[in-house]
Motif scaffolding. Structure first.
Motif, PDB file in Angstrom:
ATOM      1  N   UNK A 121      -0.195   3.404  -2.842  1.00 44.29           N
ATOM      2  CA  UNK A 121      -1.543   4.041  -2.380  1.00 44.29           C
ATOM      3  C   UNK A 121      -1.630   5.029  -1.576  1.00 44.29           C
ATOM      4  N   UNK A 122      -0.857   4.808  -0.245  1.00 50.86           N
ATOM      5  CA  UNK A 122      -0.748   5.845   0.625  1.00 50.86           C
ATOM      6  C   UNK A 122      -0.015   7.188   0.168  1.00 50.86           C
ATOM      7  N   UNK A 163       0.507  -1.251  -0.004  1.00 47.75           N
ATOM      8  CA  UNK A 163       0.036  -0.102  -0.083  1.00 47.75           C
ATOM      9  C   UNK A 163       0.973   1.288  -0.021  1.00 47.75           C
ATOM     10  N   UNK A 209     -10.782   4.337  -4.267  1.00 49.80           N
ATOM     11  CA  UNK A 209     -11.486   5.704  -4.566  1.00 49.80           C
ATOM     12  C   UNK A 209     -10.788   6.975  -4.521  1.00 49.80           C
ATOM     13  N   UNK A 245      -3.036   6.374   6.781  1.00 48.32           N
ATOM     14  CA  UNK A 245      -3.994   7.335   5.977  1.00 48.32           C
ATOM     15  C   UNK A 245      -4.977   7.602   7.184  1.00 48.32           C
ATOM     16  N   UNK A 271      -9.458  -4.575   1.845  1.00 46.52           N
ATOM     17  CA  UNK A 271      -9.089  -3.368   2.374  1.00 46.52           C
ATOM     18  C   UNK A 271      -8.778  -2.072   1.473  1.00 46.52           C
ATOM     19  N   UNK A 286     -14.887   8.887  -0.427  1.00 40.01           N
ATOM     20  CA  UNK A 286     -13.879   7.902  -0.430  1.00 40.01           C
ATOM     21  C   UNK A 286     -13.960   6.770   0.583  1.00 40.01           C
ATOM     22  N   UNK A 287     -14.169   6.911   1.976  1.00 27.67           N
ATOM     23  CA  UNK A 287     -14.537   6.135   2.810  1.00 27.67           C
ATOM     24  C   UNK A 287     -15.640   5.192   2.864  1.00 27.67           C
ATOM     25  N   UNK A 289     -16.849   4.082   0.260  1.00 25.74           N
ATOM     26  CA  UNK A 289     -16.620   2.776  -0.815  1.00 25.74           C
ATOM     27  C   UNK A 289     -16.643   1.584   0.250  1.00 25.74           C
ATOM     28  N   UNK A 290     -15.909   1.707   1.450  1.00 25.27           N
ATOM     29  CA  UNK A 290     -15.791   0.294   2.088  1.00 25.27           C
ATOM     30  C   UNK A 290     -17.086  -0.325   2.465  1.00 25.27           C
ATOM     31  N   UNK A 292      -9.727   4.048   6.821  1.00 30.24           N
ATOM     32  CA  UNK A 292      -9.591   3.767   5.525  1.00 30.24           C
ATOM     33  C   UNK A 292      -9.537   2.469   5.174  1.00 30.24           C
ATOM     34  N   UNK A 293      -8.860   1.642   5.710  1.00 30.23           N
ATOM     35  CA  UNK A 293      -8.938   0.146   5.025  1.00 30.23           C
ATOM     36  C   UNK A 293      -9.807  -0.657   5.821  1.00 30.23           C
ATOM     37  N   UNK A 294     -10.967  -0.040   6.227  1.00 28.31           N
ATOM     38  CA  UNK A 294     -12.091  -0.883   6.728  1.00 28.31           C
ATOM     39  C   UNK A 294     -11.815  -1.410   8.096  1.00 28.31           C
TER      40      UNK A 294
END
Lengths: 247, 247
Positions: free
Chosen positions: A112-113, A109, B114, A201, B108, A181-182, A184-185, A193-195
């Protein structure tokens, strides 16, 4: 247990809220989340450059005129005799140096971060407009003068003139974006952020929120707590166990 | 093996490059990467709205006047009798419906994806300025008229006037940004977003690149290949095994 990691931070003088900077909060949360002991060194704005010189490190930040910009956080880790600036660089250092602590960047990640940070840095300025004047009011005198002078030169405005209803609307729209964005989980996983499980993040988000909570007048903070069904206050509450300061 | 999934796509007429749209490429790559058989249905721009009506689905896109915007890709999956529009929604549908195929959204990473999309949509417009005129030149006549009319109305410029040296510079700077995100993964892992293994964000990048490769004059594509030590061409080459079209 290893010797405490020294965290250089800028003191606020609001009772109970000595730590207020979103950048140093990220590292404070990171150390507390990882269970690494820390010791704060409080530094006024005009003295930050001297910390860089004392520790023998360079800043990579520049202001818009291309001059070096001296910012906190910095950490000094006595176990490795390393001094590191920049919150993301510090977080990566902690993941690498203390691999047995919970990771802030789960495998795969990192890019992505980096992208999240770039996107977050489009949200954060709208929050700055909301907090700027309050932040200044809770600084000690030398930092207050430094902050006001540099920020008013940058914006061409008195700090008192920065925030109006337009800025509140812009900030809420920026948080709409963050919320989308959040979301989307999926329901029940839309606050981290990662659920599930904390990542770097999340520290960016909660540290931005702490900036608001620790500096804004109660009514203004409540206004943010009223957005998106209370999500932002719940995030602050979730992280309160990692918000310890070694006062 | 289940019946092929129908992918509605807009035909280009450049020899060897019938698929050119970055949005439909994402789904084509997704299906090929997952090993799900597909059948293309080629639709000219003015006929896209009729596909939505035929399949009984609504578009959620709007143009800047608030009118519905009919875009491809759409897929129709005969196995579930579902029609779905929007490349990210389609990719999520494929991950959920075909859980035994390689995932595009590793556990995750939905919110991070997104966020990546939001950041990518700040890169993509600069690439649009580079390709817009070439894209139009390879469309069939009815689509060409539609594309030119709508895009010139949006920008207030002739397609031939959109790209200059400033637009090339902007695009290269946008790719500098993208490159800096990927570089966070470290050397040898800086061409795929998650370092190793494909994810949906990779499909956004490679599909943007395919938009350029399939429409630009050879010299213009070579200019992009010259950026960042050839990274963008290597990414296109890596994905060539998934770039199959059922012509």
């Amino acid at each position: 247990m290893s010797a405490p990691i020294v965290l250089y931070d800028i003191p606020g003088n609001r009772p109970g809220y000595k730590c207020w900077s979103p950048n140093t909060w990220k590292v404070r949360f990171a150390l507390n989340y990882k269970g690494l002991p820390l010791k704060s060194e409080w530094v006024e704005y005009p003295d930050i450059e001297a910390v860089y010189r004392k520790l023998g490190i360079e800043t990579t930040d520049k202001n818009r005129h291309g001059n070096p910009l001296y910012t906190l956080p910095i950490i000094y880790d006595p176990s490795t005799q390393s001094a590191i600036s920049d919150s993301m660089r510090i977080a990566k250092y902690l993941d690498e140096t203390y691999p047995d602590t919970p990771r802030l960047f789960p495998a795969g990640t990192l890019a992505l971060h980096e992208t999240f940070q770039s996107a977050w840095y489009r949200v954060q300025p709208s929050l700055w407009a909301i907090v700027a004047c309050s932040v200044c009011s809770w600084l000690n005198e030398r930092s207050q003068i430094f902050y006001r002078t540099t920020r008013e030169a940058n914006t061409g405005k008195k700090l008192e003139e920065i925030r109006g209803e337009k800025e509140w609307k812009d900030a809420e729209e920026a948080f709409d974006k963050l919320n989308s964005w959040l979301s989307a989980n999926g329901e029940g996983k839309d606050e981290l952020v990662m659920g599930e499980g904390v990542c770097y993040a999340d520290l960016q988000i909660v540290s931005g929120l702490m900036w608001a909570k620790t500096t804004l007048a109660e009514d203004d903070w409540k206004r943010i707590c009223g957005w998106h069904n209370g999500k932002w206050e719940r995030i602050v509450n979730y992280f309160s166990k990692y918000a310890v300061i070694d006062l």
